[in-house]
Write a protein that holds these residues in place. Structure first.
Motif, PDB file in Angstrom:
ATOM      1  N   THR A 105      -2.816 -15.515  28.043  1.00 33.68           N
ATOM      2  CA  THR A 105      -4.153 -14.963  28.239  1.00 33.68           C
ATOM      3  C   THR A 105      -5.160 -15.719  27.378  1.00 33.68           C
ATOM      4  OG1 THR A 105      -3.193 -12.786  28.618  1.00 33.68           O
ATOM      5  CG2 THR A 105      -5.555 -12.883  28.170  1.00 33.68           C
ATOM      6  N   PRO A 106      -6.201 -16.305  27.980  1.00 35.44           N
ATOM      7  CA  PRO A 106      -7.206 -17.030  27.194  1.00 35.44           C
ATOM      8  C   PRO A 106      -8.156 -16.066  26.494  1.00 35.44           C
ATOM      9  CG  PRO A 106      -7.808 -17.047  29.508  1.00 35.44           C
ATOM     10  CD  PRO A 106      -6.464 -16.384  29.434  1.00 35.44           C
ATOM     11  N   ARG A 107      -8.935 -16.593  25.546  1.00 35.93           N
ATOM     12  CA  ARG A 107      -9.906 -15.765  24.828  1.00 35.93           C
ATOM     13  C   ARG A 107     -10.940 -15.176  25.798  1.00 35.93           C
ATOM     14  NH1 ARG A 107     -11.332 -15.963  19.459  1.00 35.93           N
ATOM     15  NH2 ARG A 107     -10.250 -17.967  19.224  1.00 35.93           N
ATOM     16  N   ASN A 108     -11.423 -16.000  26.731  1.00 38.34           N
ATOM     17  CA  ASN A 108     -12.401 -15.558  27.726  1.00 38.34           C
ATOM     18  C   ASN A 108     -11.643 -15.036  28.947  1.00 38.34           C
ATOM     19  OD1 ASN A 108     -14.706 -15.093  29.230  1.00 38.34           O
ATOM     20  ND2 ASN A 108     -14.881 -17.218  29.903  1.00 38.34           N
ATOM     21  N   ARG A 109     -11.192 -13.801  28.851  1.00 36.51           N
ATOM     22  CA  ARG A 109     -10.372 -13.219  29.915  1.00 36.51           C
ATOM     23  C   ARG A 109     -11.251 -12.801  31.094  1.00 36.51           C
ATOM     24  NH1 ARG A 109      -5.353  -9.224  29.084  1.00 36.51           N
ATOM     25  NH2 ARG A 109      -4.891  -8.771  31.270  1.00 36.51           N
ATOM     26  N   LEU A 110     -10.879 -13.264  32.295  1.00 38.76           N
ATOM     27  CA  LEU A 110     -11.662 -12.937  33.482  1.00 38.76           C
ATOM     28  C   LEU A 110     -11.402 -11.490  33.898  1.00 38.76           C
ATOM     29  CD1 LEU A 110     -11.521 -16.097  33.468  1.00 38.76           C
ATOM     30  CD2 LEU A 110     -11.728 -15.986  35.951  1.00 38.76           C
ATOM     31  N   ARG A 111     -12.390 -10.903  34.580  1.00 42.78           N
ATOM     32  CA  ARG A 111     -12.247  -9.507  35.007  1.00 42.78           C
ATOM     33  C   ARG A 111     -11.281  -9.369  36.178  1.00 42.78           C
ATOM     34  NH1 ARG A 111     -18.430  -6.983  34.921  1.00 42.78           N
ATOM     35  NH2 ARG A 111     -18.797  -7.283  32.675  1.00 42.78           N
ATOM     36  N   GLN A 148      -8.397 -21.524  39.574  1.00 42.66           N
ATOM     37  CA  GLN A 148      -9.000 -22.624  38.826  1.00 42.66           C
ATOM     38  C   GLN A 148      -9.858 -22.106  37.675  1.00 42.66           C
ATOM     39  OE1 GLN A 148      -8.748 -26.308  39.463  1.00 42.66           O
ATOM     40  NE2 GLN A 148      -9.309 -25.902  37.337  1.00 42.66           N
ATOM     41  N   GLU A 149     -10.535 -20.973  37.863  1.00 47.61           N
ATOM     42  CA  GLU A 149     -11.337 -20.385  36.778  1.00 47.61           C
ATOM     43  C   GLU A 149     -10.444 -19.989  35.612  1.00 47.61           C
ATOM     44  OE1 GLU A 149     -14.443 -17.492  37.613  1.00 47.61           O
ATOM     45  OE2 GLU A 149     -14.323 -18.002  39.741  1.00 47.61           O
ATOM     46  N   TRP A 150      -9.310 -19.384  35.916  1.00 50.18           N
ATOM     47  CA  TRP A 150      -8.384 -19.014  34.848  1.00 50.18           C
ATOM     48  C   TRP A 150      -7.864 -20.259  34.121  1.00 50.18           C
ATOM     49  CZ3 TRP A 150      -7.131 -14.505  32.581  1.00 50.18           C
ATOM     50  CH2 TRP A 150      -7.454 -13.322  33.226  1.00 50.18           C
ATOM     51  N   VAL A 151      -7.520 -21.274  34.872  1.00 44.06           N
ATOM     52  CA  VAL A 151      -7.033 -22.514  34.264  1.00 44.06           C
ATOM     53  C   VAL A 151      -8.111 -23.132  33.380  1.00 44.06           C
ATOM     54  CG1 VAL A 151      -6.350 -24.904  34.766  1.00 44.06           C
ATOM     55  CG2 VAL A 151      -5.313 -23.019  36.036  1.00 44.06           C
ATOM     56  N   ASP A 152      -9.357 -23.100  33.836  1.00 45.85           N
ATOM     57  CA  ASP A 152     -10.466 -23.641  33.036  1.00 45.85           C
ATOM     58  C   ASP A 152     -10.617 -22.879  31.730  1.00 45.85           C
ATOM     59  OD1 ASP A 152     -10.966 -25.495  35.002  1.00 45.85           O
ATOM     60  OD2 ASP A 152     -12.634 -24.389  35.905  1.00 45.85           O
ATOM     61  N   ALA A 153     -10.421 -21.550  31.789  1.00 48.46           N
ATOM     62  CA  ALA A 153     -10.539 -20.738  30.567  1.00 48.46           C
ATOM     63  C   ALA A 153      -9.428 -21.095  29.578  1.00 48.46           C
ATOM     64  CB  ALA A 153     -10.483 -19.252  30.925  1.00 48.46           C
ATOM     65  N   VAL A 154      -8.215 -21.292  30.081  1.00 47.31           N
ATOM     66  CA  VAL A 154      -7.101 -21.704  29.226  1.00 47.31           C
ATOM     67  C   VAL A 154      -7.376 -23.074  28.610  1.00 47.31           C
ATOM     68  CG1 VAL A 154      -4.683 -22.451  29.262  1.00 47.31           C
ATOM     69  CG2 VAL A 154      -5.340 -20.321  30.382  1.00 47.31           C
ATOM     70  N   ASN A 155      -7.836 -24.009  29.432  1.00 50.31           N
ATOM     71  CA  ASN A 155      -8.095 -25.366  28.945  1.00 50.31           C
ATOM     72  C   ASN A 155      -9.221 -25.403  27.922  1.00 50.31           C
ATOM     73  OD1 ASN A 155      -6.070 -26.375  30.538  1.00 50.31           O
ATOM     74  ND2 ASN A 155      -7.422 -27.064  32.183  1.00 50.31           N
ATOM     75  N   SER A 156     -10.176 -24.501  28.075  1.00 50.48           N
ATOM     76  CA  SER A 156     -11.269 -24.430  27.101  1.00 50.48           C
ATOM     77  C   SER A 156     -10.736 -24.053  25.726  1.00 50.48           C
ATOM     78  CB  SER A 156     -12.312 -23.412  27.569  1.00 50.48           C
ATOM     79  OG  SER A 156     -13.353 -23.292  26.609  1.00 50.48           O
ATOM     80  N   ASP A 157      -9.831 -23.075  25.672  1.00 51.11           N
ATOM     81  CA  ASP A 157      -9.226 -22.690  24.396  1.00 51.11           C
ATOM     82  C   ASP A 157      -8.404 -23.830  23.812  1.00 51.11           C
ATOM     83  OD1 ASP A 157     -10.383 -20.260  24.749  1.00 51.11           O
ATOM     84  OD2 ASP A 157      -8.529 -19.127  25.008  1.00 51.11           O
ATOM     85  N   ILE A 158      -7.666 -24.530  24.681  1.00 56.40           N
ATOM     86  CA  ILE A 158      -6.849 -25.653  24.209  1.00 56.40           C
ATOM     87  C   ILE A 158      -7.736 -26.754  23.626  1.00 56.40           C
ATOM     88  CG2 ILE A 158      -5.321 -27.525  24.956  1.00 56.40           C
ATOM     89  CD1 ILE A 158      -4.093 -25.611  26.955  1.00 56.40           C
ATOM     90  N   ALA A 159      -8.880 -27.021  24.269  1.00 54.71           N
ATOM     91  CA  ALA A 159      -9.786 -28.072  23.801  1.00 54.71           C
ATOM     92  C   ALA A 159     -10.340 -27.745  22.417  1.00 54.71           C
ATOM     93  CB  ALA A 159     -10.927 -28.260  24.794  1.00 54.71           C
ATOM     94  N   VAL A 160     -10.721 -26.470  22.209  1.00 49.07           N
ATOM     95  CA  VAL A 160     -11.249 -26.057  20.900  1.00 49.07           C
ATOM     96  C   VAL A 160     -10.168 -26.214  19.828  1.00 49.07           C
ATOM     97  CG1 VAL A 160     -12.089 -24.093  19.555  1.00 49.07           C
ATOM     98  CG2 VAL A 160     -12.957 -24.475  21.868  1.00 49.07           C
ATOM     99  N   ALA A 161      -8.955 -25.728  20.123  1.00 54.09           N
ATOM    100  CA  ALA A 161      -7.863 -25.821  19.153  1.00 54.09           C
ATOM    101  C   ALA A 161      -7.485 -27.274  18.876  1.00 54.09           C
ATOM    102  CB  ALA A 161      -6.645 -25.048  19.675  1.00 54.09           C
ATOM    103  N   THR A 162      -7.507 -28.103  19.910  1.00 52.36           N
ATOM    104  CA  THR A 162      -7.152 -29.513  19.738  1.00 52.36           C
ATOM    105  C   THR A 162      -8.095 -30.209  18.768  1.00 52.36           C
ATOM    106  OG1 THR A 162      -6.169 -29.648  21.957  1.00 52.36           O
ATOM    107  CG2 THR A 162      -6.860 -31.719  20.938  1.00 52.36           C
ATOM    108  N   ARG A 163      -9.394 -29.934  18.896  1.00 56.34           N
ATOM    109  CA  ARG A 163     -10.368 -30.542  17.964  1.00 56.34           C
ATOM    110  C   ARG A 163     -10.097 -30.098  16.535  1.00 56.34           C
ATOM    111  NH1 ARG A 163     -13.859 -29.533  22.423  1.00 56.34           N
ATOM    112  NH2 ARG A 163     -14.517 -27.536  21.523  1.00 56.34           N
TER     113      ARG A 163
END
Length: 409
Positions: A105-111, A148-163
């Motif tokens: 579950t990503p931080r920005n959980r979709l409804r 795809q929206e859910w995948v984008d939310a997961v990838n957004s969290d990964i990008a922040v953590a990666t930095r």
């Protein structure tokens, strides 16, 4: 609405992604402290950081929506619900990345949740076939877009953590390089010769264990599950075993307590291997043979779906008859089509060369023997291919690792 749940659980709802990313943040930077010092002379901090990140940090998920395909199937309806059949359409969407991320579950959980199944390489969305086709296509497009929206939310969290992890890795690399430079300056000022242990003889216990995930070859076997250990991982495991075995060979007096019997040797190898490698789930991946079936007290196994993708044996050379039994025991396990194996053969005979040649002859004359590779170092490692007695299509790659132990060990 044509989307059909079929009692499927929602994706992206089983684990907290932040917990996994936090674990990466704690563990990955430690790799900077374990790099061999000579690597700093050959590479920049940025290059070393990229290497560490590639080996340890989660990669983003990539949906290959353009490669999706559909298959229809008929489903029987329970008589309590009126009976009959319905026709369902499964839309398969290939993806790249860790399947586990599809359950985080990503931080920005979709409804709106998306329901479907996930395999090692595909997401499957299911729809009820009915008229009109245009409406069905709209529903498919809508669910694919939601996925795809859910995948984008997961990838957004990964990008922040990666930095964040990159910054910490670079900080540690910079600190480590400064310490190495200080050490070199100090050594240059001393009039004392210093000799390092050669890297090919050094045996390290890593801070971060390598994760091992057996590969599913269903796409190569007509859709049937077929698991194997990749050749790269197999070579790393064999190399780890060789280094430990020859560390015992070089220091027999120090190794004396490790060599009383084969089960004790086996337990030390399992300890070493589990210190270097772990299952993708984080659990220990190497187990003892008797834990599985009460037999094989010297066996080291990697299991996948009740069969073995790796079999290891620790044996003392006691003559050809006993070695023939060891080969038969190894071949007695249930295996997949491409199983890897290794026999670590400890030799106390004065004529070690004769023992190695005899072991080689035992393997070559075995009824299940198929091929032998030309060895680069015959006294260090020999490689063979044997067929499983259960199925000639199931091949076992076997590495023979001789270890010569002096008499006083």
């Amino acid at each position: 609405m044509h989307f059909y749940r079929e009692d499927k659980k929602p994706l992206f709802g089983k684990h907290d992604l932040q917990e996994r990313l936090h674990q990466d943040f704690l563990e990955t930077p430690q790799a900077a402290d374990k790099l061999p010092g000579e690597r700093f002379a050959a590479s920049s901090n940025e290059q070393l950081m990229q290497e560490i990140m590639a080996e340890n940090v989660l990669s983003p998920l990539i949906l290959n929506i353009g490669d999706r395909f559909a298959q229809n199937r008929e489903v029987q309806i329970d008589e309590r619900q009126g009976g009959g059949t319905i026709v369902l359409l499964d839309v398969h969407i290939p993806f790249q990345g860790r399947m586990a991320l599809l359950h985080c579950t990503p931080r920005n959980r979709l409804r709106t949740a998306v329901h479907g199944d996930a395999t090692e390489s595909e997401v499957v969305l299911t729809f009820l076939i009915g008229d009109p086709p245009k409406k069905l296509q709209q529903d498919i497009d809508r669910q694919v877009a939601l996925l795809q929206e859910w995948v984008d939310a997961v990838n957004s969290d990964i990008a922040v953590a990666t930095r964040q992890i990159e910054e910490e890795v670079l900080r540690r690399l910079t600190r480590r390089r400064a310490r190495l430079d200080q050490s070199e300056t100090l050594l240059a000022a001393l009039d004392i010769p210093i000799r390092k242990v050669p890297s090919n003889e050094a045996l390290e216990i890593p801070v971060i264990r390598k994760r091992v995930a057996p590969q599913n070859l269903a796409h190569e076997s007509g859709g049937h599950d077929e698991w194997r250990l990749s050749s790269v991982v197999y070579e790393q495991i064999v190399d780890t075993m060789i280094r430990f075995a020859h560390a015992l060979e070089r220091r027999p007096s120090s190794a004396q307590e490790l060599l009383p019997d084969e089960p004790t040797l086996r337990d030390w190898f399992i300890f070493l291997l589990n210190s270097n490698y772990e299952h993708e789930s984080g659990e220990e991946i190497f187990v003892a043979g008797e834990v599985i079936n009460g037999k094989g007290k010297t066996d080291i196994l990697v299991r996948q779906r009740n069969r073995n993708v790796f079999i290891g044996e620790c044996k003392f050379w006691k003559g050809e008859t006993e070695f023939d039994k060891a080969i038969d025991q190894l071949l007695g396990y249930l295996v997949w089509r491409d199983t890897k194996a290794a026999i670590i053969l400890f030799i106390k005979n004065k004529d070690a060369s004769a023992a190695i040649k005899a072991a080689d002859a035992c393997i070559r004359r075995h009824v299940q023997f198929r091929t032998a590779a030309r060895p680069d170092q015959p006294a260090r490692r020999r490689d063979y291919t044997l067929a499983s007695p259960h199925d000639d299509s199931q091949m076992i790659s076997l590495a023979l690792i001789p270890v010569v132990v002096t008499a006083h060990a």
